[in-house]
Each structure stands twice: as C-alpha cells, then as structure tokens.
Design an enzyme around this catalytic site. Structure first.
Site, PDB file in Angstrom:
ATOM      1  CB  THR A   1     -58.543   9.995 -66.499  1.00 19.99           C
ATOM      2  OG1 THR A   1     -59.674  10.202 -65.629  1.00 19.99           O
ATOM      3  CG2 THR A   1     -59.001  10.158 -67.947  1.00 19.99           C
TER       4      THR A   1
ATOM      5  CD  GLU B   1     -58.405  12.256 -71.190  1.00 17.17           C
ATOM      6  OE1 GLU B   1     -59.018  12.695 -70.206  1.00 17.17           O
ATOM      7  OE2 GLU B   1     -57.163  12.064 -71.185  1.00 17.17           O
TER       8      GLU B   1
ATOM      9  CE  LYS C   1     -52.432  36.829 -64.762  1.00 22.19           C
ATOM     10  NZ  LYS C   1     -53.742  36.972 -65.444  1.00 22.19           N
TER      11      LYS C   1
ATOM     12  CD1 TRP D   1     -49.278  34.148 -68.468  1.00 19.41           C
ATOM     13  CD2 TRP D   1     -50.066  32.924 -66.785  1.00 19.41           C
ATOM     14  NE1 TRP D   1     -50.646  34.237 -68.494  1.00 19.41           N
ATOM     15  CE2 TRP D   1     -51.152  33.496 -67.464  1.00 19.41           C
ATOM     16  CE3 TRP D   1     -50.314  32.105 -65.672  1.00 19.41           C
ATOM     17  CZ2 TRP D   1     -52.469  33.272 -67.087  1.00 19.41           C
ATOM     18  CZ3 TRP D   1     -51.626  31.894 -65.299  1.00 19.41           C
ATOM     19  CH2 TRP D   1     -52.692  32.468 -66.002  1.00 19.41           C
TER      20      TRP D   1
END
Length: 534
Positions: free
Chosen positions: A186, A330, A439, A444
């Site tokens: 990754t 992944e 937030k 949000w």
C-alpha cells in the site's frame, strides 16, 4: 453430486500461453527513457519470458521466492511479470517514488531475493545498497553496453546478458491457483506500507472481471496504454487483461507529460488508457492549449482518487468517454466502476454528469456494504453516509506477514476506510476518507465535494480541502488551491463559486494559494502533509 468438468488451474502462465497461441502477432510497443520505441509481439514476449524463467532457475531462486522490480512500464518489466509468477516465484513491484527508507523496509519485509532495476533508477539503488541485505543479485533492465558502471554496486548484471544464453523452451509448472503470484504494498498514507499478496486465481479473475463491457471492455481490436504504473497494483490489471484479449499494448515508460502521452495516443492509435487524475490534467492542458485532438482514443479509466466532473466534461468535449472507477491495493484493485444502466440511457446531460461523479456499481465478485456507527447497513437512498466494507475473491483476507489487522476484523469483511452513500440503483459515491471527512457543528462536510466544485473554476488547476480545528464549530474547511498558469482565484471568487452549490455553513472558511500540492507516491493528494501546512 459434483460436476464433471476438467480441473484446470487459473494461472498467470495461462494468460501468456493464450496470448502467444491466439494473438502471437499482436504488437507490444515500449518507449525507453530517451524516447526510442521498441516494437515486439506477444509471441516474442512469451519466448523471452521463458528465457527469463530459466535464468531465474540458474540464479538459484526457489518456488515462492520474491522477485523485486524497481521499474517503469516497459516490455522487460512485462516479461518479469509473467516469468516470475509463471515459474512459481512472486513478482514484487516496488514503487520507486516512495521514500528511500520505505523502499528499504519494503524490500526487507518482502525478502526480495533478486531486484530488477531500470537504468535511470540505479543511482537510487546505490544509496540503498548497504541496506538491501536480502537481495542476492541486482539486474539492470539494459543491454551490456547500456549497463551503468557503479562502484557501490560492483556485481550488476545486464538483463539482456542474463537471458541471452538461455533457450526459449520452458515448461511452466502446474501450480496451485491459490499460490502467491504477486506482491504489492500500500502507498503508506495511513501508516507504514502493508503488503498485499495476490494469488494466481485472484489475478486471473480480476483480469477477466475488468475486461467485461461494463468495465474497461477490452477487445483484440484495441490498443491499450497503461499509464498507471506497473508498480501501482499491477497497473490495475491492464497488462493481464490486454494480453487475454490480444489487444495491442503500448508501454509509455517514465515520460508521462502531456506532449509524450499525446504523441503515443496519436502515433500508436491508442483506444483505451487508464491512470490517476493528476496525469490527465497535464494531458488535457497540453491538448486544449494547442487545439489538438485525442483521436482515436475512445475511453479513459480514471481512479486512484475521485475524478472531478469538470475532467469528465473536458474529455467528453474531445470525444473521449471517462470510466470512473474505485479500488484499493487490497481489492486487486478495481472493484467499483461507473457504467450507466439501460434504465439511465435517457438521462439529461446534466443528470448524466451528476451520475458520472459517482464511483459506480460493484463489479461481479465484489460484495459491498455501507454501515453506520451501530454496524447496521444504512439506507440505499443516495443520502445516508456509511463506512464501506467489501469482500470477494479478489479482496485480501489479511496483510502479508500479519496474522491479523483491524481492517479485516469485521466477520470476513474488509473495512476500506471510505465513507460512502449508495443510491437505489446501487451506485456508490465516496463522500470522503473516514479520516478526511470534516465535522462542523455536528454536521458532516465532504472534502471531495468541495474540491470538485473548486476545480470547475478556470483559475484553479488543483484543489484540496482539509479541516482546521475551530473552538466554536469543532472543525472548519480550509481550501488549498494551485492556480492555473494564466488564472487567478481569490476569496471573493471562492464565495461566488460555492454560492447556491452547497449550504452556507459548508463553504470553506479560508483560502490558501500554493504553487503546488503534495502528493503521495501514487499520485493522490497527500492530505496528511497538507494538514501540516495549517
């Protein structure tokens, strides 16, 4: 009662065998760092891959040994893809854009026995030489004449010399399809890079999946140019899928500027390509500034980070269809692709563009959930936010060298770290990474939504939004902008741009102009580094 079909394993070598026997004369074009073009075929690719497999035997590599690469997109790199995996070793592609310390740690963690290196990356390897303790041989992807002389790397081998004396006859072993075929790490945006170990089965299934018409739609008449690097999740599976279809392959090498890519598209008749948004900004700017065309290019896959709607419009104006996609190391990586359904054929251009900003629908074999804080699935109404979980035959079950990890702890589901909505048609839209969502006052704010609006302004080349701590609201969005070469952008223009597009409390509190934004080694905006600028 069991079926009575042949039990033939799904192997990487079977892709190469099919390409050679059914499409042996299909062309492979590879561009070197100096711009020179090398032309070959799938038949030659197969023969040279067999020679390399024999050379790996001669170097003493056993089944399961890792074969590392530090290389750009080229035919020699493609030969390593097939020779290493096909002969029972594991092809480990290393990202040369990572920090040197990360490269050392990754090579050590993987236990690479041999390292294949592009000539231009030899100076990088010289700085790491004393710390590559697992590596028994370093092979430069060059001829003997092109082999760099290095005091720090006295035992360098030239690729062409390594395979020159080997016959091109080799019996690919009858491996278990669940044996490891490839290893990618990754990008390390949320911690140290972690290894994802692909099997032959997952590699073949992923290549088949991305080949379907509702994904990249590969066919023998195509000319495919993987701009996404081969060290970035196996170039999203494009080299394998193109070989399956018998499509012409165009390997662009290290030069990914607008002029170089345009030259290959036009000169080699590229019909399909794929890469991250940052690459396409350079190509689009170059083409538009000169009034050029992208014909015969038909479609471009865009992933790695969200594709701004304005980029979709710019490609459409040039007659190119954008295939917006999502995936991770992944997930092999392509897992979600935006292709309209039959019921959406009559959408207005505005509605089609709004649909295009979404990442799309899960491909076959990918199960997807969006769950709320309670762990229950959120409503599929295109509004409710949820954390995205996935599972499937091309999704990692755990990381290499790790027995357990928090991302895999949810009853067989992988927690992607993305916050998404899912609409009634099953289209997923990534609202944000869980660590990047803002937030403010208990509500949000999607940084991606604000970034997409910002880059619509002609004075904005690139934009990023991150949160700044606020004593009253908890967090407030700050907009970072890289102005376009001849453009301007100030706070008044910012306020006007967002007016009526989002609620007033979502509009960024502050604007900062920068000559460039930091990116990860795979071309994504590096939000952690941007936050440090605050």
């Amino acid at each position: 009662m069991r079926g009575l079909m042949m039990d033939v394993p799904l192997l990487v070598s079977s892709i190469l065998r099919h390409a050679e026997t059914s499409h042996g004369d299909a062309e492979i074009v590879s561009r070197a760092a100096d711009g020179a073009l090398h032309r070959s075929t799938y038949a030659e690719l197969a023969a040279r891959s067999r020679k390399l497999a024999r050379a790996l035997d001669r170097l003493g590599l056993a089944a399961g040994d890792r074969v590392g690469t530090l290389a750009w997109n080229s035919q020699r790199h493609l030969e390593i893809y097939f020779a290493a995996s096909g002969s029972g070793r594991v092809c480990h592609t290393v990202n040369p854009r990572l920090f040197p310390e990360q490269i050392v740690d990754i090579v050590a963690h993987a236990g690479d026995a041999v390292l294949f290196v592009d000539p231009g990356l030899v100076p990088l390897v010289e700085t790491l030489a004393d710390r590559l303790t697992s590596v028994r041989a370093i092979v430069v992807l060059s001829t003997e004449d092109g082999l760099p002389r290095s005091e720090r790397l006295p035992g360098l081998l030239a690729y062409e010399t390594l395979i020159a004396g080997e016959p091109d006859v080799y019996a690919w072993p009858d491996l278990n399809e669940r044996d490891a075929a490839g290893l990618c790490y990754t990008s390390g945006t949320t911690g140290p890079p972690k290894g994802v170990l692909y099997s032959h089965r997952s590699t073949v299934l992923h290549a088949l999946t991305v080949s379907v018409p509702d994904c990249f739609g590969f066919k023998a008449a195509d000319a495919v140019m993987p701009v996404v690097p081969m060290f970035h999740v196996n170039a999203w599976g494009l080299p394998y899928a193109a070989a399956m279809a018998g499509a012409k392959l165009v390997m662009p090498g290290p030069r990914l500027d607008g002029a170089s890519l345009h030259g290959l598209v036009r000169g080699e008749g590229v019909t399909m390509t794929a890469g991250v948004p940052t690459v396409w900004m350079g190509l689009l700017d170059w083409v538009e500034a000169r009034g050029e065309t992208l014909a015969p290019l038909e479609r471009v896959g865009i992933g790695g980070s969200a594709c701004p709607p304005v980029m979709i419009e710019r490609f459409a104006a040039l007659g190119v269809d954008v295939i917006h996609a999502w995936g991770m190391t992944e997930t092999s990586p392509v897992a979600v692709v935006n292709r309209p359904k039959r019921s959406q054929a009559a959408l207005s251009p505005e509605a089609r563009l709004a649909l295009g900003r979404k990442q799309g629908r899960p491909l076959f074999g990918v199960e997807l959930r969006a769950v709320g804080p309670s762990g229950d699935d959120v409503a599929r109404d295109g509004v409710a936010f949820g954390a995205m979980l996935v599972r499937g035959p091309c999704v990692a079950s755990r990381y290499h060298g790790s027995d357990n990890d928090g991302a895999f702890a949810d009853e067989g589901w992988f927690a992607t770290g993305d916050v998404v909505t899912v609409d009634p048609d099953g289209f997923v839209e990534i609202v944000d990474r869980s660590k990047d969502v803002i937030k403010s006052g208990g509500e949000w704010i999607s940084s991606i939504e604000l970034e997409n609006i910002a880059v619509e302004h002609p004075g904005v080349r690139e934009a990023a939004v991150v949160a700044r701590a606020d004593p009253r609201w908890g967090e407030r969005p700050v907009l970072f902008v890289v102005p376009s070469e001849d453009g301007s952008f100030d706070e008044a223009e910012m306020a006007e741009l967002f007016e009526g597009r989002v609620a007033r409390w979502m509009v960024p509190t502050e604007l900062r102009l920068l000559p460039e934004l930091p990116h990860t080694a795979t071309g994504k905006l590096q939000k952690s580094a941007i936050r440090k600028l605050l």
